[in-house]
Design a protein around this motif. Structure first.
Motif, PDB file in Angstrom:
ATOM      1  N   VAL A  35       0.842  -1.205   0.000  1.00  0.00           N
ATOM      2  CA  VAL A  35       0.000   0.000   0.000  1.00  0.00           C
ATOM      3  C   VAL A  35       0.875   1.252   0.000  1.00  0.00           C
ATOM      4  O   VAL A  35       0.599   2.206  -0.738  1.00  0.00           O
ATOM      5  N   LEU A  36       1.932   1.251   0.786  1.00  0.00           N
ATOM      6  CA  LEU A  36       2.830   2.409   0.806  1.00  0.00           C
ATOM      7  C   LEU A  36       3.476   2.645  -0.553  1.00  0.00           C
ATOM      8  O   LEU A  36       3.705   3.791  -0.944  1.00  0.00           O
ATOM      9  N   GLY A  37       3.784   1.580  -1.261  1.00  0.00           N
ATOM     10  CA  GLY A  37       4.341   1.730  -2.603  1.00  0.00           C
ATOM     11  C   GLY A  37       3.380   2.444  -3.537  1.00  0.00           C
ATOM     12  O   GLY A  37       3.773   3.326  -4.301  1.00  0.00           O
ATOM     13  N   TRP A  38       2.100   2.092  -3.456  1.00  0.00           N
ATOM     14  CA  TRP A  38       1.104   2.743  -4.313  1.00  0.00           C
ATOM     15  C   TRP A  38       0.815   4.174  -3.875  1.00  0.00           C
ATOM     16  O   TRP A  38       0.638   5.067  -4.705  1.00  0.00           O
ATOM     17  N   VAL A  39       0.758   4.400  -2.581  1.00  0.00           N
ATOM     18  CA  VAL A  39       0.431   5.733  -2.071  1.00  0.00           C
ATOM     19  C   VAL A  39       1.616   6.692  -2.230  1.00  0.00           C
ATOM     20  O   VAL A  39       1.427   7.882  -2.513  1.00  0.00           O
ATOM     21  N   LEU A  44       5.691  11.182  -4.081  1.00  0.00           N
ATOM     22  CA  LEU A  44       7.094  11.399  -4.443  1.00  0.00           C
ATOM     23  C   LEU A  44       7.218  12.156  -5.755  1.00  0.00           C
ATOM     24  O   LEU A  44       8.154  12.953  -5.933  1.00  0.00           O
ATOM     25  N   LEU A  45       6.297  11.925  -6.676  1.00  0.00           N
ATOM     26  CA  LEU A  45       6.322  12.684  -7.925  1.00  0.00           C
ATOM     27  C   LEU A  45       5.996  14.158  -7.682  1.00  0.00           C
ATOM     28  O   LEU A  45       6.573  15.041  -8.313  1.00  0.00           O
ATOM     29  N   LEU A  46       5.085  14.426  -6.759  1.00  0.00           N
ATOM     30  CA  LEU A  46       4.705  15.811  -6.470  1.00  0.00           C
ATOM     31  C   LEU A  46       5.820  16.591  -5.779  1.00  0.00           C
ATOM     32  O   LEU A  46       5.977  17.789  -6.027  1.00  0.00           O
ATOM     33  N   ILE A  47       6.566  15.933  -4.920  1.00  0.00           N
ATOM     34  CA  ILE A  47       7.613  16.657  -4.191  1.00  0.00           C
ATOM     35  C   ILE A  47       8.989  16.503  -4.838  1.00  0.00           C
ATOM     36  O   ILE A  47       9.988  16.931  -4.275  1.00  0.00           O
ATOM     37  N   ASP A  48       9.039  15.924  -6.025  1.00  0.00           N
ATOM     38  CA  ASP A  48      10.281  15.746  -6.785  1.00  0.00           C
ATOM     39  C   ASP A  48      11.353  14.987  -6.005  1.00  0.00           C
ATOM     40  O   ASP A  48      12.522  15.358  -6.004  1.00  0.00           O
ATOM     41  N   ALA A  49      10.969  13.926  -5.371  1.00  0.00           N
ATOM     42  CA  ALA A  49      11.917  13.074  -4.644  1.00  0.00           C
ATOM     43  C   ALA A  49      12.312  11.901  -5.536  1.00  0.00           C
ATOM     44  O   ALA A  49      11.982  10.743  -5.275  1.00  0.00           O
ATOM     45  N   TRP A  50      13.023  12.188  -6.609  1.00  0.00           N
ATOM     46  CA  TRP A  50      13.368  11.176  -7.599  1.00  0.00           C
ATOM     47  C   TRP A  50      14.213  10.025  -7.046  1.00  0.00           C
ATOM     48  O   TRP A  50      14.023   8.890  -7.481  1.00  0.00           O
ATOM     49  N   PRO A  51      15.136  10.254  -6.129  1.00  0.00           N
ATOM     50  CA  PRO A  51      15.923   9.112  -5.628  1.00  0.00           C
ATOM     51  C   PRO A  51      15.093   8.063  -4.882  1.00  0.00           C
ATOM     52  O   PRO A  51      15.492   6.910  -4.788  1.00  0.00           O
ATOM     53  N   MET A  52      13.938   8.448  -4.378  1.00  0.00           N
ATOM     54  CA  MET A  52      13.100   7.512  -3.627  1.00  0.00           C
ATOM     55  C   MET A  52      12.142   6.719  -4.519  1.00  0.00           C
ATOM     56  O   MET A  52      11.530   5.754  -4.058  1.00  0.00           O
ATOM     57  N   LEU A  53      11.995   7.111  -5.770  1.00  0.00           N
ATOM     58  CA  LEU A  53      11.033   6.456  -6.663  1.00  0.00           C
ATOM     59  C   LEU A  53      11.285   4.961  -6.865  1.00  0.00           C
ATOM     60  O   LEU A  53      10.324   4.215  -6.993  1.00  0.00           O
ATOM     61  N   PRO A  54      12.520   4.464  -6.903  1.00  0.00           N
ATOM     62  CA  PRO A  54      12.706   3.013  -7.073  1.00  0.00           C
ATOM     63  C   PRO A  54      12.128   2.174  -5.931  1.00  0.00           C
ATOM     64  O   PRO A  54      11.914   0.977  -6.093  1.00  0.00           O
ATOM     65  N   PRO A  57       8.236   0.617  -6.928  1.00  0.00           N
ATOM     66  CA  PRO A  57       8.067  -0.692  -7.568  1.00  0.00           C
ATOM     67  C   PRO A  57       8.459  -1.858  -6.648  1.00  0.00           C
ATOM     68  O   PRO A  57       7.890  -2.936  -6.744  1.00  0.00           O
ATOM     69  N   ALA A  58       9.400  -1.621  -5.753  1.00  0.00           N
ATOM     70  CA  ALA A  58       9.749  -2.671  -4.788  1.00  0.00           C
ATOM     71  C   ALA A  58       8.550  -2.981  -3.900  1.00  0.00           C
ATOM     72  O   ALA A  58       8.274  -4.145  -3.598  1.00  0.00           O
ATOM     73  N   GLY A  59       7.822  -1.963  -3.496  1.00  0.00           N
ATOM     74  CA  GLY A  59       6.619  -2.169  -2.701  1.00  0.00           C
ATOM     75  C   GLY A  59       5.515  -2.846  -3.495  1.00  0.00           C
ATOM     76  O   GLY A  59       4.794  -3.691  -2.976  1.00  0.00           O
ATOM     77  N   PHE A  60       5.396  -2.490  -4.792  1.00  0.00           N
ATOM     78  CA  PHE A  60       4.381  -3.115  -5.647  1.00  0.00           C
ATOM     79  C   PHE A  60       4.613  -4.616  -5.760  1.00  0.00           C
ATOM     80  O   PHE A  60       3.686  -5.408  -5.749  1.00  0.00           O
ATOM     81  N   LEU A  61       5.881  -4.988  -5.914  1.00  0.00           N
ATOM     82  CA  LEU A  61       6.227  -6.381  -6.209  1.00  0.00           C
ATOM     83  C   LEU A  61       6.465  -7.240  -4.973  1.00  0.00           C
ATOM     84  O   LEU A  61       6.620  -8.453  -5.092  1.00  0.00           O
ATOM     85  N   LEU A  62       6.517  -6.633  -3.807  1.00  0.00           N
ATOM     86  CA  LEU A  62       6.851  -7.374  -2.592  1.00  0.00           C
ATOM     87  C   LEU A  62       5.916  -8.547  -2.287  1.00  0.00           C
ATOM     88  O   LEU A  62       6.402  -9.627  -1.955  1.00  0.00           O
TER      89      LEU A  62
END
Length: 87
Positions: A35-39, A44-54, A57-62
């Protein structure tokens, strides 16, 4: 894993949680990360936190990785996993 499979495992653990409390807790942590991966993705896109974006998908696939890891351990005889019947 599909949403139906996630629901089936959660339902099985809900019904058998008293006999498997640690497994129920582990599955809850996996679902929390999912859920945290989806939320977190739009946040992260809104606050431009690009290093945290990977991490998203780890949360999606867990859940899928966790289920396949448990299946592999169950088949090798190292760990008993009763909720595999729910899949």
């Amino acid at each position: 894993m599909t949403l139906i499979q996630l629901t089936q495992v959660k339902r099985w653990l809900f019904l058998h949680g008293r006999r498997h409390p640690l497994e129920l807790c582990a599955w809850d942590m996996v679902l929390t990360a999912w859920v945290l991966g989806w939320v977190a993705l739009p946040a992260l896109l809104l606050i431009d936190a690009w290093p945290m974006l990977p991490l998203c998908p780890a949360g999606f696939l867990l859940p899928g990785f966790y289920a396949s890891w448990r299946t592999r351990l169950h088949r090798s005889g190292r760990l008993r996993c009763d909720w595999l019947t729910a899949l």
